[in-house]
Design a protein around this motif. Structure first.
Motif, PDB file in Angstrom:
ATOM      1  N   VAL A  32     -80.662-105.830  89.262  1.00  0.00           N
ATOM      2  CA  VAL A  32     -80.719-105.680  87.652  1.00  0.00           C
ATOM      3  C   VAL A  32     -81.655-106.851  87.142  1.00  0.00           C
ATOM      4  N   ASP A  33     -82.457-107.501  88.098  1.00  0.00           N
ATOM      5  CA  ASP A  33     -83.310-108.343  87.625  1.00  0.00           C
ATOM      6  C   ASP A  33     -84.918-108.198  87.591  1.00  0.00           C
ATOM      7  N   GLY A  34     -84.848-106.878  86.986  1.00  0.00           N
ATOM      8  CA  GLY A  34     -86.158-106.489  86.672  1.00  0.00           C
ATOM      9  C   GLY A  34     -86.590-107.234  85.402  1.00  0.00           C
ATOM     10  N   ASP A  35     -87.996-107.317  85.200  1.00  0.00           N
ATOM     11  CA  ASP A  35     -88.517-107.937  84.006  1.00  0.00           C
ATOM     12  C   ASP A  35     -89.154-106.744  83.181  1.00  0.00           C
ATOM     13  N   ASP A  36     -89.692-107.486  82.071  1.00  0.00           N
ATOM     14  CA  ASP A  36     -90.313-106.268  81.135  1.00  0.00           C
ATOM     15  C   ASP A  36     -91.727-105.973  81.510  1.00  0.00           C
ATOM     16  N   LEU A  37     -92.216-106.070  82.788  1.00  0.00           N
ATOM     17  CA  LEU A  37     -93.316-105.737  83.112  1.00  0.00           C
ATOM     18  C   LEU A  37     -92.988-104.659  84.065  1.00  0.00           C
ATOM     19  N   GLY A  38     -91.762-104.130  84.210  1.00  0.00           N
ATOM     20  CA  GLY A  38     -91.332-103.316  85.280  1.00  0.00           C
ATOM     21  C   GLY A  38     -91.240-103.690  86.506  1.00  0.00           C
ATOM     22  N   ARG A  39     -91.259-104.796  86.675  1.00  0.00           N
ATOM     23  CA  ARG A  39     -91.249-105.157  88.318  1.00  0.00           C
ATOM     24  C   ARG A  39     -89.945-105.720  88.527  1.00  0.00           C
ATOM     25  N   PHE A  40     -89.354-105.428  90.054  1.00  0.00           N
ATOM     26  CA  PHE A  40     -88.250-105.635  90.365  1.00  0.00           C
ATOM     27  C   PHE A  40     -88.471-105.928  91.987  1.00  0.00           C
ATOM     28  N   ARG A  41     -87.407-106.472  92.572  1.00  0.00           N
ATOM     29  CA  ARG A  41     -87.623-106.976  93.798  1.00  0.00           C
ATOM     30  C   ARG A  41     -86.369-107.214  94.664  1.00  0.00           C
ATOM     31  N   PHE A  42     -86.497-107.030  95.979  1.00  0.00           N
ATOM     32  CA  PHE A  42     -85.220-106.933  96.884  1.00  0.00           C
ATOM     33  C   PHE A  42     -85.672-107.894  97.907  1.00  0.00           C
ATOM     34  N   ARG A  85     -96.181 -94.169  81.698  1.00  0.00           N
ATOM     35  CA  ARG A  85     -97.271 -93.815  80.876  1.00  0.00           C
ATOM     36  C   ARG A  85     -97.189 -92.663  79.731  1.00  0.00           C
ATOM     37  N   GLY A  86     -97.660 -92.550  78.846  1.00  0.00           N
ATOM     38  CA  GLY A  86     -97.309 -91.416  78.027  1.00  0.00           C
ATOM     39  C   GLY A  86     -96.551 -91.830  77.068  1.00  0.00           C
ATOM     40  N   GLY A  87     -96.261 -92.948  76.662  1.00  0.00           N
ATOM     41  CA  GLY A  87     -95.456 -93.582  75.803  1.00  0.00           C
ATOM     42  C   GLY A  87     -94.663 -94.810  75.882  1.00  0.00           C
ATOM     43  N   PRO A  88     -94.243 -95.510  74.531  1.00  0.00           N
ATOM     44  CA  PRO A  88     -93.839 -96.787  75.001  1.00  0.00           C
ATOM     45  C   PRO A  88     -92.221 -96.775  75.307  1.00  0.00           C
ATOM     46  N   GLY A  89     -91.925 -96.179  76.672  1.00  0.00           N
ATOM     47  CA  GLY A  89     -90.370 -96.178  77.309  1.00  0.00           C
ATOM     48  C   GLY A  89     -89.983 -97.474  77.418  1.00  0.00           C
ATOM     49  N   PRO A  90     -88.562 -97.769  77.624  1.00  0.00           N
ATOM     50  CA  PRO A  90     -88.168 -99.043  77.803  1.00  0.00           C
ATOM     51  C   PRO A  90     -88.800 -99.588  78.843  1.00  0.00           C
ATOM     52  N   PRO A  91     -89.333-100.664  79.155  1.00  0.00           N
ATOM     53  CA  PRO A  91     -90.296-101.388  80.107  1.00  0.00           C
ATOM     54  C   PRO A  91     -89.349-101.765  81.444  1.00  0.00           C
ATOM     55  N   VAL A  92     -88.049-102.054  80.996  1.00  0.00           N
ATOM     56  CA  VAL A  92     -87.351-102.674  82.034  1.00  0.00           C
ATOM     57  C   VAL A  92     -86.467-101.641  83.048  1.00  0.00           C
TER      58      VAL A  92
END
Lengths: 197, 208
Positions: free
Chosen positions: B170-180, B148-155
């Motif tokens: 380290v496999d998060g995507d550019d929508l800010g998602r990650f998984r274990f 929120r509040g700015g275009p910070g790095p999405p990954v």
């Protein structure tokens, strides 16, 4: 809670090798002058090579990602003093391999029984295979588009996309993929110094 | 066509086993009887196919490219990159509390397939987590960061501490998602960083 976070977070699949029209030497020079786009092109051109070298040297994905990052950071620090801009793939592979070895050695030291639990590298990771890979990668880059992307999709992509998938990707008929790969491989052989027929 | 003039595409079809049996036998025969040029071509193609079988090029986690773009910008500006800010987001929602409110019994941890939804917030981002109980009793964790509040790095790169073990994604995507997947109980702590901020949340999932 209505979110799509249960979808698999994954790397983009089906991507193709980015092919910049500029040579490595031109990109490096542009990087030295602060050109961020050139840096992006350079990273996209070689990141998969570096990452794959680290994986093949037995590192798990998070560590291979670290090695990839630190290899390019080393390039960033060394760009001003590099003597030969034309052998960048070999330089990157050498640095990546050394960093992967160090990481493995450190991990092995930290594990009480002395084994690091990593996979063993393959025989193809020997010096001969390593030099051939750098040559092959350089030739693929020189081959340009669309042969670079096609040969990558057919022979170097672990997802092993089908002919139908590749045909869609290149907006061509399925029947044209076979002959096209033949022509591309002939050109590649020529670039690698063989007599292409 | 001379014996040593077989199209490269046909030779590849033959070497890759794409030809019908009769056509394959015919090419094999012509290669056997072919001249040195043809045999050399076949040898080169075999070597290429063998080499590429062990030298795949893997896609790189997006976090690497993102970090390297930032590193270049920092290098260009000169000086050291500032350390990322550590933030402890506040718990906004816990589906286990909802279950208690509506009178569902079953204790803090549940049966296979049960999902716990957690939401955290802070001025910089919202963090959503879904924890799923596997049939084996261990846990899958899927998360997403909404900046929120700015275009910070999405990954985001994420680390989870669970059952005394630490895992990194380290496999998060550019929508800010990650998984274990296959995390032991209990889930104790999660951090997620994009290089600018580190979201740090204490988890209490799966304790007996």
């Amino acid at each position: 809670m209505d979110t799509d976070i249960d979808q698999r977070a994954s790397t983009l699949s089906g991507t193709t090798t980015h092919v910049s029209a500029r040579s490595d030497a031109e990109l490096l020079q542009a990087c030295r002058e602060g050109d961020a786009a050139a840096w992006g092109d350079l990273v996209r051109r070689y990141e998969r090579l570096v990452f794959s070298v680290a994986l093949r040297n037995g590192l798990p994905r998070p560590d291979a990602a670290d090695v990839t990052q630190s290899t390019f950071l080393a390039l960033l620090e060394s760009m001003g003093s590099m003597k030969d801009d034309h052998r960048l793939s070999s330089w990157l592979m050498t640095v990546a391999r050394r960093k992967a070895w160090r990481l493995r050695a450190r991990a092995a030291r930290e594990i009480p029984n002395g084994t690091d639990g990593f996979r063993e590298g393959t025989a193809a990771d020997g010096v001969q295979g390593w030099e051939r890979e750098a040559d092959l990668y350089d030739a693929l880059v020189a081959l340009g588009s669309p042969c670079n992307e096609l040969l990558h999709g057919l022979y170097l992509d672990p997802e092993e996309p089908s002919y139908a998938t590749l045909a869609r990707r290149f907006d061509r008929s399925v029947g044209s993929i076979g002959p096209m790969r033949g022509r591309c491989l002939q050109r590649l052989r020529g670039l690698l110094g063989e007599d292409a027929r | 066509m001379r014996d040593d003039e077989i199209a490269c595409a046909t030779l590849l079809d033959w070497l890759e086993g794409r030809l019908p049996d009769d056509a394959s036998a015919a090419v094999a025969e012509r290669v056997r009887n072919g001249g040195p040029d043809l045999r050399e071509t076949v040898g080169w193609l075999r070597e290429f196919l063998e080499f590429t079988r062990t030298h795949w090029l893997h896609d790189v986690p997006p976090i690497v490219g993102q970090s390297l773009r930032e590193a270049f910008d920092q290098h260009r500006r000169g000086g050291e990159a500032p350390a990322p800010r550590r933030i402890r987001p506040t718990l906004l929602f816990d589906s286990r509390s909802e279950r208690e409110l509506v009178g569902v019994r079953g204790g803090p941890m549940h049966r296979a397939g049960d999902v716990i939804h957690l939401a955290y917030t802070c001025p910089d981002a919202d963090l959503l987590l879904d924890v799923t109980v596997r049939p084996t009793g261990d846990l899958d964790l899927a998360g997403q960061v909404f900046g929120r509040g700015g275009p910070g790095p999405p990954v985001f790169e994420a680390t989870v501490h669970a059952g005394g073990r630490t895992s990194r994604s380290v496999d998060g995507d550019d929508l800010g998602r990650f998984r274990f997947t296959h995390q032991p109980v209990p889930l104790e702590r999660l951090t997620a960083t994009n290089g600018d901020i580190v979201l740090d949340v204490a988890l209490d999932v799966g304790r007996p």
